[in-house]
Scaffold this active site. Structure first.
Site, PDB file in Angstrom:
ATOM      1  N   ASP A  80       0.848  -1.194   0.000  1.00  0.00           N
ATOM      2  CA  ASP A  80       0.000   0.000   0.000  1.00  0.00           C
ATOM      3  C   ASP A  80       0.880   1.240   0.000  1.00  0.00           C
ATOM      4  O   ASP A  80       2.105   1.171   0.127  1.00  0.00           O
ATOM      5  CB  ASP A  80      -0.927  -0.012   1.221  1.00  0.00           C
ATOM      6  CG  ASP A  80      -2.076   0.992   1.121  1.00  0.00           C
ATOM      7  OD1 ASP A  80      -2.270   1.591   0.037  1.00  0.00           O
ATOM      8  OD2 ASP A  80      -2.771   1.185   2.127  1.00  0.00           O
ATOM      9  N   LYS A  81       0.243   2.371  -0.120  1.00  0.00           N
ATOM     10  CA  LYS A  81       0.890   3.680  -0.080  1.00  0.00           C
ATOM     11  C   LYS A  81       0.144   4.573   0.885  1.00  0.00           C
ATOM     12  O   LYS A  81      -1.084   4.473   1.047  1.00  0.00           O
ATOM     13  CB  LYS A  81       0.904   4.280  -1.490  1.00  0.00           C
ATOM     14  CG  LYS A  81       1.072   5.800  -1.564  1.00  0.00           C
ATOM     15  CD  LYS A  81      -0.293   6.475  -1.716  1.00  0.00           C
ATOM     16  CE  LYS A  81      -0.159   7.972  -1.908  1.00  0.00           C
ATOM     17  NZ  LYS A  81      -1.499   8.648  -1.883  1.00  0.00           N
ATOM     18  N   HIS A  82       0.873   5.448   1.552  1.00  0.00           N
ATOM     19  CA  HIS A  82       0.254   6.445   2.436  1.00  0.00           C
ATOM     20  C   HIS A  82       0.829   7.810   2.120  1.00  0.00           C
ATOM     21  O   HIS A  82       2.036   7.966   1.957  1.00  0.00           O
ATOM     22  CB  HIS A  82       0.495   6.115   3.912  1.00  0.00           C
ATOM     23  CG  HIS A  82      -0.039   7.165   4.841  1.00  0.00           C
ATOM     24  ND1 HIS A  82      -1.371   7.209   5.205  1.00  0.00           N
ATOM     25  CD2 HIS A  82       0.560   8.225   5.450  1.00  0.00           C
ATOM     26  CE1 HIS A  82      -1.555   8.246   6.005  1.00  0.00           C
ATOM     27  NE2 HIS A  82      -0.408   8.871   6.168  1.00  0.00           N
ATOM     28  N   SER A  83      -0.044   8.818   2.051  1.00  0.00           N
ATOM     29  CA  SER A  83       0.382  10.201   1.869  1.00  0.00           C
ATOM     30  C   SER A  83       0.124  10.976   3.149  1.00  0.00           C
ATOM     31  O   SER A  83      -0.893  10.763   3.820  1.00  0.00           O
ATOM     32  CB  SER A  83      -0.393  10.858   0.720  1.00  0.00           C
ATOM     33  OG  SER A  83      -0.174  12.259   0.700  1.00  0.00           O
ATOM     34  N   THR A 120      -8.995  11.139   0.682  1.00  0.00           N
ATOM     35  CA  THR A 120      -9.320  10.184  -0.385  1.00  0.00           C
ATOM     36  C   THR A 120     -10.717   9.608  -0.211  1.00  0.00           C
ATOM     37  O   THR A 120     -11.447   9.405  -1.188  1.00  0.00           O
ATOM     38  CB  THR A 120      -8.272   9.053  -0.404  1.00  0.00           C
ATOM     39  OG1 THR A 120      -6.996   9.615  -0.705  1.00  0.00           O
ATOM     40  CG2 THR A 120      -8.613   7.992  -1.434  1.00  0.00           C
ATOM     41  N   ARG A 168      -4.508  14.165  21.428  1.00  0.00           N
ATOM     42  CA  ARG A 168      -3.406  14.992  20.909  1.00  0.00           C
ATOM     43  C   ARG A 168      -3.946  16.203  20.168  1.00  0.00           C
ATOM     44  O   ARG A 168      -3.382  17.298  20.252  1.00  0.00           O
ATOM     45  CB  ARG A 168      -2.539  14.157  19.965  1.00  0.00           C
ATOM     46  CG  ARG A 168      -1.685  13.114  20.671  1.00  0.00           C
ATOM     47  CD  ARG A 168      -1.100  12.127  19.677  1.00  0.00           C
ATOM     48  NE  ARG A 168      -0.394  12.797  18.613  1.00  0.00           N
ATOM     49  CZ  ARG A 168      -0.322  12.354  17.351  1.00  0.00           C
ATOM     50  NH1 ARG A 168      -0.955  11.242  17.004  1.00  0.00           N
ATOM     51  NH2 ARG A 168       0.362  13.021  16.450  1.00  0.00           N
ATOM     52  N   SER A 183       1.164   6.761  14.811  1.00  0.00           N
ATOM     53  CA  SER A 183      -0.225   6.879  14.378  1.00  0.00           C
ATOM     54  C   SER A 183      -0.407   6.343  12.962  1.00  0.00           C
ATOM     55  O   SER A 183      -1.312   5.551  12.677  1.00  0.00           O
ATOM     56  CB  SER A 183      -0.673   8.347  14.454  1.00  0.00           C
ATOM     57  OG  SER A 183      -1.995   8.497  13.999  1.00  0.00           O
ATOM     58  N   LYS A 187      -1.789   1.826  11.935  1.00  0.00           N
ATOM     59  CA  LYS A 187      -2.937   1.484  11.092  1.00  0.00           C
ATOM     60  C   LYS A 187      -2.503   0.683   9.870  1.00  0.00           C
ATOM     61  O   LYS A 187      -3.195  -0.244   9.438  1.00  0.00           O
ATOM     62  CB  LYS A 187      -3.670   2.763  10.679  1.00  0.00           C
ATOM     63  CG  LYS A 187      -4.309   3.506  11.845  1.00  0.00           C
ATOM     64  CD  LYS A 187      -5.205   4.628  11.391  1.00  0.00           C
ATOM     65  CE  LYS A 187      -4.465   5.827  10.868  1.00  0.00           C
ATOM     66  NZ  LYS A 187      -3.819   6.625  11.933  1.00  0.00           N
ATOM     67  N   LYS A 188      -1.362   1.048   9.290  1.00  0.00           N
ATOM     68  CA  LYS A 188      -0.886   0.328   8.108  1.00  0.00           C
ATOM     69  C   LYS A 188      -0.447  -1.093   8.469  1.00  0.00           C
ATOM     70  O   LYS A 188      -0.710  -2.045   7.726  1.00  0.00           O
ATOM     71  CB  LYS A 188       0.252   1.100   7.450  1.00  0.00           C
ATOM     72  CG  LYS A 188      -0.187   2.399   6.798  1.00  0.00           C
ATOM     73  CD  LYS A 188      -1.245   2.165   5.737  1.00  0.00           C
ATOM     74  CE  LYS A 188      -1.703   3.428   5.058  1.00  0.00           C
ATOM     75  NZ  LYS A 188      -2.771   3.180   4.044  1.00  0.00           N
TER      76      LYS A 188
END
Length: 436
Positions: A80-83, A120, A168, A183, A187-188
């Site tokens: 996967d990818k995260h931005s 997204t 936070r 954080s 999740k990933k």
């Protein structure tokens, strides 16, 4: 160790052991640790930081606070990818199907927009019928049959992070690099990934607004992810201008549809999307080098395989079967479309990119608090890139709005957000550096 002693240790600059961090996260999850204690530890970490070992332990403990997915039924690598978030950043909509077309499985669990950045999930919910929050059975079915699925986070993936982030957010400790790292990665990791590629934004439209802070976060994310057992690389990319020529929800989905079909492809958006796809293919073992991955990703885009997979994903998750063939039949459109002109001859020399994002929010296309409603139809299109030559009457953007009052407000905001100068500027590269 007692919770207050855990806080005291970190307050005084000591290093917490993995067992103490796990105990704290258990208390965070079952709420036996109070909100005040969570806030106190967050503030102590904000000022004292965390070692890599502490950050890895926190990430793994938050991963294990809820369900951890696994994909034994898949015969393809799960990547996967995260931005970290930006303006006009619709990369995921093209990247997931490109990667899937090349043989990866992409269970993309995405978020909603907050503040000036778009989400997204909000973009995908512009598509009528699209189930952005399917049950696990449907999620797994779509990933298995199509190759990718773009959905929202379920309540039982890393639930400790949800409570920690909420506290936070109201205690001015969001910007802590180790806490951001834990954080994102908890999740990933909970999504059962075999590898991860990160797009860390840098600039005036990014969460990390300087090259130094962006690089610090990218290094932290890569080192902690690898320390937690997940191969990871990161690209640091420029967010001193919108990445796509559209900013909003339905307007970015239209932009993505044009991109996938080849009708129009913003050059910087294309460069970042294909570079991230290449990184995913290398990490997944489907390409030997970034150059090989780039060629494979480009081929999947050009021959229409990625477009076909995107359309299959949309339909499998409840959207129209002909969505990509006729997106305008399905996407909502704002009643007013108004050109904003340059007002003088010259060049687009710069953006206050955060200001562009806030303009979309003011139109109703974003939110300032979780749970705020979003108008999917409004936004901006035709945003010119930095360096574009303009004349007085050249449109620098088009506003999609509900009312004339919104148009007037957007016009005033965009006048401040876009700079027109006499000389052609130097344009920063879209990809600034690579980590990992």
């Amino acid at each position: 160790m007692l919770t207050q002693e855990i806080i005291r240790t970190k307050r005084d600059g000591g290093e917490l052991g993995a067992a103490d961090i796990s105990a704290f996260v258990r208390g965070l999850t079952d709420e036996s640790v109070t909100e005040g204690q969570v806030a106190a530890l967050a503030m102590a970490v904000f000022f004292r930081g965390m070692s890599r070992a502490e950050a890895v332990a926190l990430t793994l403990a938050m991963r294990d606070s809820g369900e951890v997915l696994a994909w034994p039924e898949l015969d393809r690598p799960v990547v996967d990818k995260h931005s970290t978030g930006g303006v006009g950043d619709n990369v995921s909509l093209m990247l997931a199907p490109i990667a899937a077309a090349c043989g990866l499985a992409v269970p993309m669990i995405s978020g909603r927009g907050l503040g000036h950045t778009g989400g997204t999930l909000d973009k995908m919910e512009s598509i009528p019928g699209y189930q952005a929050m399917p049950d696990n059975a449907l999620f797994r079915k779509v990933v298995g049959s199509v190759g990718c699925a773009i959905i929202g986070q379920t309540g039982n993936l890393a639930p400790a992070d949800k409570r920690f982030y909420g506290i936070r957010d109201v205690t001015a400790t969001v910007e802590s690099v180790p806490l951001i790292t834990a954080s994102i990665l908890s999740k990933k990791l909970a999504a059962g990934l075999g590898a991860l590629v990160l797009d860390v934004k840098s600039g005036n439209g990014a969460f990390m607004d300087t090259p130094e802070r962006s690089l610090e976060l990218a290094r932290s994310l890569v080192e902690v992810a690898v320390g937690a057992g997940m191969p990871t690389t990161a690209l640091v990319t420029d967010m001193n201008q919108p990445l796509a020529s559209a900013a909003g929800n339905a307007v970015e989905v239209r932009n993505a549809a044009d991109f996938l079909k080849g009708a129009a492809r913003d050059p910087r958006l294309r460069e970042v999307t294909l570079a991230l796809a290449a990184e995913m293919l290398v990490l997944g073992g489907l390409a030997a080098t970034a150059e090989d991955g780039l060629a494979r990703a480009r081929a999947a885009l050009e021959d229409g395989r990625a477009a076909e997979i995107f359309n299959r994903m949309v339909h499998a998750l409840g959207g129209p079967p002909d969505f990509l063939a006729a997106p305008d039949l399905h996407l909502g459109a704002a009643p007013l479309k108004t050109a904003l002109t340059a007002g003088r001859d010259g060049y687009v020399t710069g953006y206050d990119t955060r200001g562009v994002g806030l303009c979309v929010v003011a139109l109703g296309g974003g939110r300032t608090r979780p749970g705020d409603p979003v108008d999917h139809a409004v936004g901006l299109t035709g945003l010119l890139p930095v360096g574009a030559r303009v004349e007085r009457d050249t449109p620098i953007a088009f506003v999609h709005a509900r009312t004339e009052e919104q148009v007037a407000q957007a016009r005033a905001q965009m006048r401040k957000a876009v700079t027109i100068g006499d000389a052609a500027p130097e344009v920063a590269p879209a990809i600034l550096s690579r980590q990992g």
